[in-house]
Structure formats: C-alpha cells, structure tokens
Design a protein around this motif. Structure first.
Motif, PDB file in Angstrom:
ATOM      1  N   GLY A  39       0.498  -1.140  -0.080  1.00 51.29           N
ATOM      2  CA  GLY A  39      -0.023   0.083   0.054  1.00 51.29           C
ATOM      3  C   GLY A  39       0.658   1.126  -0.239  1.00 51.29           C
ATOM      4  O   GLY A  39       0.343   2.179   0.427  1.00 51.29           O
ATOM      5  N   VAL A  40       1.846   1.180  -0.619  1.00 52.24           N
ATOM      6  CA  VAL A  40       3.054   2.394  -0.713  1.00 52.24           C
ATOM      7  C   VAL A  40       2.459   3.370  -1.730  1.00 52.24           C
ATOM      8  O   VAL A  40       1.568   2.757  -2.706  1.00 52.24           O
ATOM      9  CB  VAL A  40       4.246   2.209  -0.880  1.00 52.24           C
ATOM     10  N   ASP A  41       2.937   4.311  -1.955  1.00 48.55           N
ATOM     11  CA  ASP A  41       2.442   5.392  -3.188  1.00 48.55           C
ATOM     12  C   ASP A  41       3.273   5.448  -3.914  1.00 48.55           C
ATOM     13  O   ASP A  41       3.206   6.044  -5.146  1.00 48.55           O
ATOM     14  CB  ASP A  41       2.171   6.798  -2.503  1.00 48.55           C
ATOM     15  N   LYS A  42       4.660   4.891  -4.156  1.00 46.64           N
ATOM     16  CA  LYS A  42       5.567   4.887  -5.140  1.00 46.64           C
ATOM     17  C   LYS A  42       6.451   3.605  -4.762  1.00 46.64           C
ATOM     18  O   LYS A  42       6.940   3.421  -3.473  1.00 46.64           O
ATOM     19  CB  LYS A  42       6.246   6.120  -5.210  1.00 46.64           C
ATOM     20  N   ILE A  43       7.022   2.916  -5.838  1.00 47.01           N
ATOM     21  CA  ILE A  43       8.163   1.971  -5.432  1.00 47.01           C
ATOM     22  C   ILE A  43       9.501   2.695  -6.465  1.00 47.01           C
ATOM     23  O   ILE A  43       9.336   3.057  -7.449  1.00 47.01           O
ATOM     24  CB  ILE A  43       7.832   0.755  -5.936  1.00 47.01           C
ATOM     25  N   SER A  44      10.712   2.681  -5.777  1.00 45.63           N
ATOM     26  CA  SER A  44      11.716   3.129  -6.355  1.00 45.63           C
ATOM     27  C   SER A  44      12.629   1.633  -6.490  1.00 45.63           C
ATOM     28  O   SER A  44      12.898   1.226  -5.294  1.00 45.63           O
ATOM     29  CB  SER A  44      12.555   4.049  -5.760  1.00 45.63           C
ATOM     30  N   PHE A  45      12.722   0.927  -7.527  1.00 39.17           N
ATOM     31  CA  PHE A  45      13.561  -0.232  -7.497  1.00 39.17           C
ATOM     32  C   PHE A  45      14.827  -0.215  -8.334  1.00 39.17           C
ATOM     33  O   PHE A  45      14.842   0.449  -9.450  1.00 39.17           O
ATOM     34  CB  PHE A  45      12.607  -1.209  -8.106  1.00 39.17           C
ATOM     35  N   THR A  46      15.960  -0.854  -7.732  1.00 39.07           N
ATOM     36  CA  THR A  46      17.037  -0.931  -8.453  1.00 39.07           C
ATOM     37  C   THR A  46      17.462  -2.574  -8.504  1.00 39.07           C
ATOM     38  O   THR A  46      17.429  -3.040  -7.356  1.00 39.07           O
ATOM     39  CB  THR A  46      18.333  -0.114  -7.910  1.00 39.07           C
ATOM     40  N   GLY A  47      17.669  -3.034  -9.594  1.00 40.50           N
ATOM     41  CA  GLY A  47      17.951  -4.592  -9.616  1.00 40.50           C
ATOM     42  C   GLY A  47      17.924  -5.055 -11.050  1.00 40.50           C
ATOM     43  O   GLY A  47      17.934  -4.635 -12.056  1.00 40.50           O
TER      44      GLY A  47
END
Length: 514
Positions: free
Chosen positions: A217-225
């Motif tokens: 339920g977060v408002d944004k995801i920042s993903f590195t992978g």
C-alpha cells in the motif's frame, strides 16, 4: 557455500538466513526476514509519521539531513567496515561509492530541494490567461518504498531516500539479503540525526520481503535490480496504479576513436570495467576500438591489467575486490567460458584467483569478441574487459546501439565536439566523454535507462520531483459573474464559433496569445 543460506532457528517463525563473507567464506551473521505483517506495520507506521514530516518546512528537513551527513562522517569507518564485510569490495571503492557519493548527494538535495519544489507560477496561455492565473504545488506522494540492490547497499539506499525525504515523504527501504546490514545502518544514522520515528525505516529481508513491500500500500516504488525482477515490480505497480521508477542495469559501451589519448583511455577501460569488481549498473562491458589504434590500446590495457592488485591483504592498495555474491560468480564464469568456446582470446586472467580463499575472479582482458557471444549481449557484472576491433567510429556506434540495454556509455577522443556528437547518437540514458560513466555521481544529472535498462529517471530536479505530485491550481482574476455561457443557448454556440474563427483565423490573435 552460498553467501546467504536458509537455516532453521528455534522459536523463530520468520525466514532466517546464514550470511557468509565473500572474502573468507566464513559466517558473519544471521538475517531474520521481516514477515508480511512486519512490512504492513512498517508502512502503516510510515503513513502516520508522514503527515507531520510533510508539513515541516524545507529548512527543518534540511537541518536533519545535514546532521545525518555529519553522523556519516563520524561513522564512516564503521560504514566502510560493514560494507566490506558483506561485499568484499576494495576499500577505495567503498570510500568513493558509499561515503563520498552519499554525502555529496545528501548535501546537494538538502541545499536545493526548496528551490526545486517551490510553488511555481506559470503563465496561462491563450485567451483563458486573461481571466486566470496558475500555480503549481509540488506535494509529497506519501509513503515511498525503496528496494535496494547488493552492489551499492548504502549509496543506493541513501540517495533515493534523501530525495524522497526532502520532498516530504516517509520512506520504507528493503535492503538486499546479500548485504542487509550495510543498508540497515542508514536507519541508525537518521535516528541519531534526529529524524522523527517512523519517517525512515529499513526492513531486513529477501525477495519475498521486497514483494510484500510492493504490495503493502505504498504510494511509489523505487527499484534497482535485475530486469526480470524489475518487470515483476512494474507489473504489480501497474495493477495497483502506483508510480514506479526502475533502474535495471546495463551493458555499457566504450568507443575509442583514433585520436584518443590512449594511455588515459586504457586507464578508463580498467576503472570502468573493474571498479567495484565490475558490480555496478553503468560499468563498461563492451569496448569498441578503431582499428588504427587497436593494437596499441590492447597492449596498454594488458600491461595495466596485469599490475592490478587483488585481495584483502593489500588493504587500501587493493584494486579489485571479491565478487560479492556466489550467484554472480557463476554468471561471470559462464560468460567467459562461452566466449572462449566461440573463439575469444583471454589475454589476462580468465579464471578465479586461486591464491585467494574467497570469491575472487581475476581482472580479465578478452579480445576477438563478437556479438554472437553472451558476454557481449547479456550483463556480466564482473571485472571483465572485452575489446572488439572496428573499422571506424560509425561501426563502433552501430555496435554500441546493438544492445537491448541502454543505461550509460563513454566516448574517448581529443575532439570534444566530435565526442559530443557521437555521444548524442548513442541510444542510452547518459554518456561521458573522456571518462568512465560518471552520470550517477553527478546529482544535477538526471539518471535513467533506455530499453531494458529501466523506466523513468532519478536524481536532479527530475528525480526529486518524481517523489511529488505536481498539483496545478487555477485562480480566477475576476470578481464578477462567471463567464461560462451556461446554461447554453443556440446564440451562445453561434457566438463561440465566430469567436474561435476570429482567434485562430485571419487575425491569428490566438496564436499570439498562446
């Protein structure tokens, strides 16, 4: 033995892993993964803490960030020791990536966020501008989830976190199971700096923990992978209709022109390919050299590669550290073996370092490579220098663009205008001329990839605004009756038609007002 291996622990229902040093292959601790409920509780806690944090003035937020910078400086030896313990990276790499880059970025955003996110006046174009004025308000999204990889476990947590924090968000980070404590220390630093409880939390866990965070339920995801995991993250975010930025690695090309300073270019090839044991997303993985200087360039690279020092016994003089993860060692070895089987020549290295107990792969120079080889197409992520001879710069450019990746790259030439024109023709997220890929280390530069290298951009004004919602607010200048022509009449419709033709017809008044 795996760097992290599942174990059973009495009385513990959550997943537990035994962590192993890639330097000594000895146990260095345990990782107890956050459960699904733990993740939900962290996000709920962040949600409660964010309201007050988002209302805090920029100067007050910046003061805490600046305090955190001082804490990092005071605890830098502890941070470096933790990172090296979990990764085996060379001390110089740990200092440059995990300390210098972090305090540089945190200082930059603490100083400039207020300007980047200040309420902005914009002209309302056209005839509407005679009656309206507009302001753009940059509002925090709320709770941001950040999923951190193992190759830069402190910097790749701290950099997105400071942008999200200065934008007024609360942050929940999930560190890699390979390097959990190198990320966890960021939470301790911000707590010591006086950040309110719940505004930044670091979860310990594995891939399932990351998946739980994406769904929490977060408002944004920042993903590195990786590309594969990034695709799953993107699919989940799309289903939930939440924004996501993805930085998914690369296969960066280096172009060496005939007029390049070859000694400097050879140095650039080594650091670009071997820094951080080659474990960084914009590492140089393909080198294209114009045939007139090819032999001389290869000779210089071979000479310099043979002199590189490897192993913890060298201390601060170590050039190439351990491979951080046994799974990555398997990929490196398979890529090199495929290249050998298809006719590539190994001029230096080409195997594990038999003199070292841990996961060490020798700095390796390979020539006679082609795009039929896996090592020139898939991300190797190791200390491998692959050099291919080309007829001219046009062939180099064609081959540089012959990749499903497009994150960064570099061009080497004495003519900066030529370098610029070549750089702009490479289909990639950023390019350096006469240096290794430096874009991520420059906070003012937007950073992101093309093609399979990612979605969206981070860093700079672009990146920090990505942690906000730009809300336009229109303000009416008049105080009289609303001039909407409502309720409608046939007369109004005919009048509007004439007015449209007047504005954009022969008079072109509408053109000048736009």
């Amino acid at each position: 033995m795996s760097i992290y291996q599942p174990i059973e622990k009495a009385g513990e229902a959550r997943r537990v892993y035994q962590l192993t040093s890639p330097v000594t292959m000895e146990p260095i601790g345990e990782l107890v993964c956050a459960s699904t409920d733990d993740v939900k509780e962290a996000v709920a806690k962040a949600r409660k803490a964010q309201t007050a944090w988002g209302e805090m003035p920029f100067a007050a937020r910046a003061k805490i960030i600046q305090k955190a910078v001082q804490v990092i400086l005071q605890r830098q030896d502890e941070i470096i020791d933790t990172v090296i313990k979990e990764t085996g990276k060379a001390p110089a790499d740990a200092l440059a990536m995990e300390i210098f880059s972090v305090v540089d970025a945190m200082t930059y955003y603490a100083k400039h966020a207020k300007k980047f996110l200040a309420t902005e006046k914009r002209k309302v174009p056209g005839i509407v501008g005679l009656a309206k004025k507009m302001k753009i308000v940059y509002k925090p999204l709320g709770v941001v989830g950040v999923i951190v990889p193992w190759n830069g476990p402190f910097v790749l947590a701290a950099n997105p976190a400071v942008q999200a924090l200065m934008a007024g968000n609360a942050v929940v980070l999930k560190g890699s199971e390979v390097t959990p404590y190198s990320t966890k220390i960021l939470e301790d630093i911000y707590r010591e700096a006086g950040l309110p409880d719940g505004v930044l939390q670091v979860l310990m866990g594995d891939g399932q923990t990351g998946a739980d965070l994406v769904e929490a339920g977060v408002d944004k995801i920042s993903f590195t992978g990786s590309v594969n995991t990034g695709r799953k993250v993107a699919e989940s975010c799309a289903r939930q209709l939440i924004p996501v930025t993805l930085e998914l690695g690369g296969k960066d090309a280096m172009i060496v022109c005939a007029d390049a300073n070859l000694d400097r270019a050879a140095d650039g090839a080594l650091v670009g390919s071997c820094m951080n044991t080659g474990h960084y997303c914009c590492g140089t993985e393909r080198i294209y050299v114009v045939e007139s200087v090819y032999d001389q360039f290869v000779s210089l690279v071979v000479e310099k590669a043979k002199a590189l020092k490897q192993g913890a016994e060298h201390g601060g003089d170590e050039d190439v550290g351990a491979v951080f993860w046994d799974k990555q060692m398997t990929i490196i070895e398979s890529h090199v073996e495929d290249a050998k089987a298809k006719g590539a020549k190994i001029l230096v290295g080409g195997s594990r370092n038999s003199e070292q107990k841990g996961l060490y792969y020798l700095p390796t120079v390979i020539t006679d490579v082609t795009h039929d080889m896996t090592i020139m197409r898939d991300e190797t992520f190791g200390p491998i220098i692959c050099i291919q001879k080309v007829r001219d710069e046009n062939e180099a450019l064609r081959l540089a663009n012959d990749s499903e990746f497009g994150l960064n790259g570099n061009v080497w030439t004495a003519d900066l205008d030529k370098g610029f024109n070549l750089a702009r023709r490479i289909d990639t997220g950023g390019v350096s001329v006469n240096d290794m890929a430096m874009t991520y280390g420059v906070p003012a530069a937007p950073f992101g990839g093309r093609k399979h290298s990612g979605v969206g951009q981070v860093n700079s004004v672009t990146g920090i605004r990505g942690y906000c919602f730009a809300q336009p607010i229109l303000l009416d200048k008049g105080k009289g009756k609303l001039q909407s022509g409502y309720p409608y009449t046939a007369k109004n419709v005919e009048g509007m038609k004439k007015f449209i033709n007047f504005l954009w017809g022969k008079t072109r008044l509408g053109h000048w007002l736009s």
